[in-house]
Enzyme design. Structure first.
Site, mmCIF file in Angstrom:
data_model
loop_
_atom_site.group_PDB
_atom_site.id
_atom_site.type_symbol
_atom_site.label_atom_id
_atom_site.label_comp_id
_atom_site.label_asym_id
_atom_site.label_seq_id
_atom_site.Cartn_x
_atom_site.Cartn_y
_atom_site.Cartn_z
ATOM 1 N N THR A 34 1.005 -1.091 -0.126
ATOM 2 C CA THR A 34 -0.165 -0.027 0.030
ATOM 3 C C THR A 34 0.883 1.119 -0.082
ATOM 4 O O THR A 34 0.567 2.330 -0.452
ATOM 5 C CB THR A 34 -0.728 0.017 1.177
ATOM 6 O OG1 THR A 34 0.047 -0.242 2.206
ATOM 7 C CG2 THR A 34 -1.960 -0.900 1.164
ATOM 8 N N ASP A 35 2.302 1.080 0.345
ATOM 9 C CA ASP A 35 2.918 2.553 0.663
ATOM 10 C C ASP A 35 3.106 3.175 -0.644
ATOM 11 O O ASP A 35 3.106 4.386 -0.878
ATOM 12 C CB ASP A 35 4.243 2.324 1.371
ATOM 13 C CG ASP A 35 5.365 1.352 0.670
ATOM 14 O OD1 ASP A 35 4.895 0.395 -0.178
ATOM 15 O OD2 ASP A 35 6.425 1.227 1.331
ATOM 16 N N SER A 66 32.421 -3.705 6.631
ATOM 17 C CA SER A 66 31.468 -4.393 7.440
ATOM 18 C C SER A 66 32.166 -5.645 8.188
ATOM 19 O O SER A 66 33.039 -6.169 7.898
ATOM 20 C CB SER A 66 30.526 -4.931 6.270
ATOM 21 O OG SER A 66 29.702 -6.236 6.716
ATOM 22 N N GLY A 123 17.951 -10.515 3.358
ATOM 23 C CA GLY A 123 16.994 -11.115 2.260
ATOM 24 C C GLY A 123 15.737 -11.831 2.994
ATOM 25 O O GLY A 123 14.931 -12.463 2.482
ATOM 26 N N GLY A 125 13.139 -10.342 4.155
ATOM 27 C CA GLY A 125 12.103 -9.337 4.262
ATOM 28 C C GLY A 125 11.878 -8.575 5.595
ATOM 29 O O GLY A 125 10.669 -8.178 5.805
ATOM 30 N N ASP A 173 9.593 1.214 5.033
ATOM 31 C CA ASP A 173 10.716 0.562 5.552
ATOM 32 C C ASP A 173 11.708 1.643 6.176
ATOM 33 O O ASP A 173 11.949 1.366 7.522
ATOM 34 C CB ASP A 173 11.501 -0.512 4.620
ATOM 35 C CG ASP A 173 10.677 -1.343 4.245
ATOM 36 O OD1 ASP A 173 9.363 -1.533 4.561
ATOM 37 O OD2 ASP A 173 11.050 -2.132 3.059
HETATM 38 C C1 GAF Z 1 9.181 -3.952 0.625
HETATM 39 C C2 GAF Z 1 9.334 -2.353 0.155
HETATM 40 F F1 GAF Z 1 10.334 -2.169 0.428
HETATM 41 C C3 GAF Z 1 8.222 -1.624 0.946
HETATM 42 O O1 GAF Z 1 8.346 -0.380 0.427
HETATM 43 C C4 GAF Z 1 6.702 -2.088 0.743
HETATM 44 O O2 GAF Z 1 6.539 -1.980 -0.484
HETATM 45 C C5 GAF Z 1 6.765 -3.613 1.118
HETATM 46 O O3 GAF Z 1 7.661 -4.394 0.467
HETATM 47 C C6 GAF Z 1 5.226 -4.026 0.808
HETATM 48 O O4 GAF Z 1 4.546 -3.730 1.479
HETATM 49 O O5 GAF Z 1 9.450 -4.107 2.024
#
Ligand code: GAF
Length: 384
Positions: A34-35, A66, A123, A125, A173
């Site tokens: 939705t963002d 790192s 990775g 999420g 994020d």
């Molecule tokens: C990823 C993206 F980076 C976020 O901006 C968002 O769109 C998400 O997927 C899905 O909600 O994390």
């Protein structure tokens, strides 16, 4: 941890750091995809974070190493530019990208030495890249003596990710990494940029939020994320709206249902109904109605699986197993195609859910998922 990082910095650069900064990863409770449609999201910060020790340099160069990965960075800030090129891949691209974005915004970025200790699983999420961007951004802004508003810092970090690294992600994020607060979820309205801290303490209600890492890895630079964005843009053109956020009532949903193209119809329906679910979920939290909150989570997963088509077998099995063991709600979190699911379970059922998940994965010959209880944590901060 901070002491070890300070020692590591001293060993690498022969002097102490000026400070240590931290920014967390996130899980999104609800409001997925939705963002970038100007909608609502509801993330929490997770305890896992990226830590950055840094000190200024007077020669305009940014050097970074790192703790976890090879490939040290050594670039002159003045020469940074987006586009094809060597410094724009791997973990260090996020470091140089943030320096570039800050400088482009007029922040007098000094040269700097940095050591990065990334403790957000990669990775999965959980937004390890946004955590890295925001920790580096906070460090460089402080070293520059620039007072950057949290929302502005998040937007600069997103600018780095979109236009320097080249991943077409939304703003959730980075905003989560900067603005989340311990004990709260963050309701973020991407259209107005307004935020509200919503108390989120499942433990107080005898519940636990489980984060279930399927082990399936996926990158947003991959094509599907961009495909979903393009479908939403096309649906907007068909519907004559600037963003899908403009569609919110029953009449609007009827217009979406009337779209001729089946794929566009389902993509748009997910976004419009997901925005409603975020608001319903917040209302449920405000009312202390965890059952209703869980119901919204599970409905979100069904919509992401069936309409938006960003789930995968490992996520679906995790969600179904958690629900079968008595979860109040469960869903995939983040961009999808792998990564993590979340489940809201009675705290006393945590072990049973974990065992069932392991069994369901084993039946299919999949490596067991990694299950952790997650408490909402603080956003980006300077630690020393
Ligand atoms: C990823 C993206 F980076 C976020 O901006 C968002 O769109 C998400 O997927 C899905 O909600 O994390």
């Amino acid at each position: 941890m901070t002491d070890a990082l300070v020692q590591r910095f001293a060993a690498a650069y022969g002097r102490p750091p000026a400070g240590v900064w931290r920014a967390p990863g996130r899980v999104n409770l609800i409001g997925e995809h939705t963002d970038y449609n100007d909608g609502f999201v509801l993330p929490i910060a997770i305890p896992d974070a990226v830590f950055v020790a840094a000190a200024p340099r007077d020669d305009g160069r940014v050097r970074a190493s790192s703790v976890q990965a090879a490939g040290d960075l050594d670039v002159a800030v003045a020469t940074l530019a987006p586009g094809p090129g060597g410094s724009r891949s791997g973990w260090s691209a996020y470091v140089s990208g943030v320096a570039w974005a800050l400088a482009e915004a007029g922040v007098p970025v000094p040269g700097a030495d940095l050591v990065v200790d990334g403790r957000v699983p990669l990775g999965a999420g959980l937004s390890s890249s946004a955590a890295l961007e925001c920790a580096v951004g906070a460090a460089l802004a402080d070293l520059a003596g620039a007072a950057i508003e949290p929302m502005a810092l998040a937007r600069l970090a997103q600018h780095a990710e979109n236009d320097y690294v080249g991943a077409p992600t939304g703003l959730m994020d980075q905003v989560a990494a900067v603005l989340c607060a311990a004990g709260h979820a963050l309701l973020f309205d991407v259209r107005s940029l307004e935020t509200r801290q919503v108390p989120f303490r499942p433990a107080d209600a005898g519940l636990a939020l489980l984060v279930i890492d399927t082990g399936v890895r996926h990158e947003h630079a991959g094509g599907e994320y961009g495909d979903r964005r393009r479908s939403c843009e096309e649906a907007c053109r068909e519907l004559g709206v600037a963003s899908l956020r403009e569609l919110s009532d029953a009449g609007d949903l009827a217009r979406v249902e009337a779209l001729a193209d089946d794929v566009l119809r389902r993509r748009a329906r997910h976004v419009v109904t997901e925005n409603e679910r975020v608001l319903a979920a917040c209302a449920a939290l405000d009312a202390g109605d965890w059952k209703a909150f869980g119901t919204a989570m599970t409905a979100s997963h069904a919509s992401l699986r069936d309409d938006y088509e960003v789930s995968c077998a490992e996520l679906d099995v995790a969600v179904d197993a958690a629900l079968a063991e008595g979860a109040l709600g469960a869903r995939m979190t983040g961009g999808g195609f792998g990564g993590c699911a979340i489940a809201l379970v009675p705290a006393a059922a945590t072990d049973a859910v974990t065992a069932t998940l392991a069994a369901r994965y084993a039946e299919r010959g999949w490596p067991g998922p990694v299950v952790r209880v997650c408490e909402p944590s603080a956003g980006a901060q300077r630690l020393s």
